[in-house]
Write a protein that holds these residues in place. Structure first.
Motif, PDB file in Angstrom:
ATOM      1  N   GLY A  32      36.406  30.054  38.530  1.00 49.27           N
ATOM      2  CA  GLY A  32      36.638  31.167  37.620  1.00 49.27           C
ATOM      3  C   GLY A  32      37.670  30.824  36.567  1.00 49.27           C
ATOM      4  O   GLY A  32      37.493  31.133  35.369  1.00 49.27           O
ATOM      5  N   GLU A  33      38.738  30.170  36.982  1.00 49.21           N
ATOM      6  CA  GLU A  33      39.800  29.814  36.043  1.00 49.21           C
ATOM      7  C   GLU A  33      39.393  28.653  35.140  1.00 49.21           C
ATOM      8  O   GLU A  33      39.703  28.655  33.941  1.00 49.21           O
ATOM      9  N   ARG A  34      38.708  27.656  35.693  1.00 50.76           N
ATOM     10  CA  ARG A  34      38.284  26.506  34.869  1.00 50.76           C
ATOM     11  C   ARG A  34      37.300  26.955  33.792  1.00 50.76           C
ATOM     12  O   ARG A  34      37.389  26.518  32.632  1.00 50.76           O
ATOM     13  N   LEU A  35      36.364  27.808  34.162  1.00 53.97           N
ATOM     14  CA  LEU A  35      35.375  28.277  33.192  1.00 53.97           C
ATOM     15  C   LEU A  35      36.011  29.215  32.169  1.00 53.97           C
ATOM     16  O   LEU A  35      35.651  29.183  30.988  1.00 53.97           O
ATOM     17  N   ALA A  36      36.969  30.036  32.598  1.00 59.73           N
ATOM     18  CA  ALA A  36      37.668  30.920  31.664  1.00 59.73           C
ATOM     19  C   ALA A  36      38.425  30.114  30.624  1.00 59.73           C
ATOM     20  O   ALA A  36      38.456  30.466  29.435  1.00 59.73           O
ATOM     21  N   ALA A  68      37.433  30.673  43.199  1.00 58.65           N
ATOM     22  CA  ALA A  68      38.602  31.076  42.415  1.00 58.65           C
ATOM     23  C   ALA A  68      38.944  30.018  41.373  1.00 58.65           C
ATOM     24  O   ALA A  68      39.239  30.338  40.205  1.00 58.65           O
ATOM     25  N   ALA A  69      38.887  28.746  41.772  1.00 58.17           N
ATOM     26  CA  ALA A  69      39.182  27.663  40.832  1.00 58.17           C
ATOM     27  C   ALA A  69      38.144  27.591  39.718  1.00 58.17           C
ATOM     28  O   ALA A  69      38.485  27.386  38.545  1.00 58.17           O
ATOM     29  N   ALA A  72      34.043  35.821  39.837  1.00 61.21           N
ATOM     30  CA  ALA A  72      34.747  35.079  40.885  1.00 61.21           C
ATOM     31  C   ALA A  72      35.360  36.037  41.894  1.00 61.21           C
ATOM     32  O   ALA A  72      35.309  35.794  43.121  1.00 61.21           O
ATOM     33  N   GLY A  73      35.924  37.139  41.422  1.00 62.47           N
ATOM     34  CA  GLY A  73      36.502  38.121  42.331  1.00 62.47           C
ATOM     35  C   GLY A  73      35.458  38.772  43.221  1.00 62.47           C
ATOM     36  O   GLY A  73      35.675  38.958  44.423  1.00 62.47           O
ATOM     37  N   ALA A  74      34.297  39.100  42.642  1.00 60.12           N
ATOM     38  CA  ALA A  74      33.228  39.706  43.424  1.00 60.12           C
ATOM     39  C   ALA A  74      32.687  38.739  44.471  1.00 60.12           C
ATOM     40  O   ALA A  74      32.430  39.115  45.624  1.00 60.12           O
ATOM     41  N   ASN A 112      37.082  28.001  52.390  1.00 56.42           N
ATOM     42  CA  ASN A 112      37.145  26.959  51.357  1.00 56.42           C
ATOM     43  C   ASN A 112      36.267  27.322  50.167  1.00 56.42           C
ATOM     44  O   ASN A 112      36.605  27.032  49.013  1.00 56.42           O
ATOM     45  N   ALA A 113      35.117  27.933  50.433  1.00 57.94           N
ATOM     46  CA  ALA A 113      34.250  28.370  49.340  1.00 57.94           C
ATOM     47  C   ALA A 113      34.980  29.381  48.458  1.00 57.94           C
ATOM     48  O   ALA A 113      34.799  29.394  47.233  1.00 57.94           O
ATOM     49  N   GLN A 114      35.823  30.211  49.058  1.00 63.12           N
ATOM     50  CA  GLN A 114      36.615  31.159  48.273  1.00 63.12           C
ATOM     51  C   GLN A 114      37.579  30.435  47.338  1.00 63.12           C
ATOM     52  O   GLN A 114      37.768  30.839  46.179  1.00 63.12           O
ATOM     53  N   VAL A 115      38.183  29.362  47.822  1.00 63.37           N
ATOM     54  CA  VAL A 115      39.082  28.569  46.982  1.00 63.37           C
ATOM     55  C   VAL A 115      38.313  27.952  45.818  1.00 63.37           C
ATOM     56  O   VAL A 115      38.781  27.952  44.672  1.00 63.37           O
TER      57      VAL A 115
END
Length: 308
Positions: free
Chosen positions: A156-160, A153-154, A174-176, A147-150
């Motif tokens: 990373g996209e929200r901040l981008a 990932a989210a 986020a990938g690392a 769940n922490a991975q989810v």
């Protein structure tokens, strides 16, 4: 005169370079493990602010004026959900009206489990139980690294999206972190495998996602709600459950008095101190991993064979 020309030239070059990059968003995270995941994604760009620091439970926390100030200045607020930070449930709409609110416990793709009722848990078939419960989902979702991975990932996209100038950095971070969480999951699975299936009693129902991830099963919780102390009838029920199931490990939490756990412990019963928030661990991008390792080590030691 030459010095004035140099200054004018420098100003001209600065203006011709175009507008400066916008400031990174001001991000406030509610509790340490959520803050740690945000900090990992923002590493090298900016540091998020932590709302709740110190050894206090988010279930019983009362907001301070300084907290209101942080929320009022935030561009983004990341929290687990009302099932954990009940003090934030109504405050966000009024104190952070202009901020983007990211509720980690409601993100698409999470494994969700319903809160267990009554405080005396029955064994369940993991294969049949499944995920995606919609009836009062347990908000302690971060205690499963998947769940922490989810969440990472989210974020990373929200901040981008909020800060396009640093989008590449957020996504790389986020990938690392996603990869590190996968390695952490495997590490904890290996540590917990020898004690899978052994029964323990928790202080409150915070570790269900950890149990589900690693084949563990709590027999029940000392309190149904952290805000309400158990009565005599409940204590008697818990004592009977401990005897019936042969429970030899009780879990205390540092944010709550452990007198009740000590009272329930009998000869040969071990006590493990677990913290779903990792309050004693320094805040930052490594806090989540250190917290998960510490909880896994404490519980594995509590459940291990006495001879070991």
């Amino acid at each position: 005169m030459p010095s004035r020309l140099l200054v004018a030239g420098a100003l001209t070059l600065g203006l011709s370079a175009g507008p400066s990059l916008a400031e990174p968003p001001r991000v406030v995270a509610s509790i340490k493990p959520i803050h740690s995941l945000v900090a990992a994604v923002m590493q090298g760009v900016a540091e998020p602010e932590l709302l709740l620091d110190g050894a206090v439970s988010p279930h019983t926390y009362a907001m301070r004026p300084s907290d209101a100030g942080k929320l009022a200045e935030a561009d983004m607020v990341v929290w687990a959900g009302a099932g954990v930070e009940s003090f934030l449930g109504r405050a966000l709409a009024t104190l952070a009206p202009g901020a983007e609110i990211v509720e980690a416990g409601s993100l698409k793709g999470l494994k969700r489990l319903a809160y267990r009722e009554g405080g005396l848990f029955e064994p369940h078939d993991h294969a049949e139980d499944g995920h995606g419960h919609d009836d009062m989902p347990d908000a302690h979702v971060w205690l499963d690294p998947a769940n922490a991975q989810v969440i990472v990932a989210a974020l990373g996209e929200r901040l981008a999206a909020a800060d396009p100038g640093n989008a590449e950095a957020y996504r790389e971070n986020a990938g690392a972190m996603h990869a590190r969480l996968g390695a952490l999951d495997g590490e904890i699975a290996e540590r917990m495998a020898p004690v899978a299936g052994r029964r323990f009693l928790v202080f409150h129902d915070a570790f269900q996602y950890f149990e589900e991830a690693y084949g563990l099963q709590a027999t029940g919780s000392v309190v149904v709600s952290p805000e309400i102390a158990p009565g005599a009838r409940r204590v008697a029920e818990l004592q009977a459950r401990i005897t019936e199931t042969g429970t030899r490990c009780l879990v205390a939490e540092p944010q709550f008095p452990r007198e009740m756990v000590d009272m329930l412990a009998a000869d040969g019963t071990r006590i493990a101190v677990l913290d779903p928030n990792g309050a004693a661990i320094e805040a930052g991008p490594l806090q989540y991993e250190e917290m998960m390792r510490a909880n896994a080590a404490a519980l594995a030691a509590c459940l291990a064979d006495p001879a070991r």
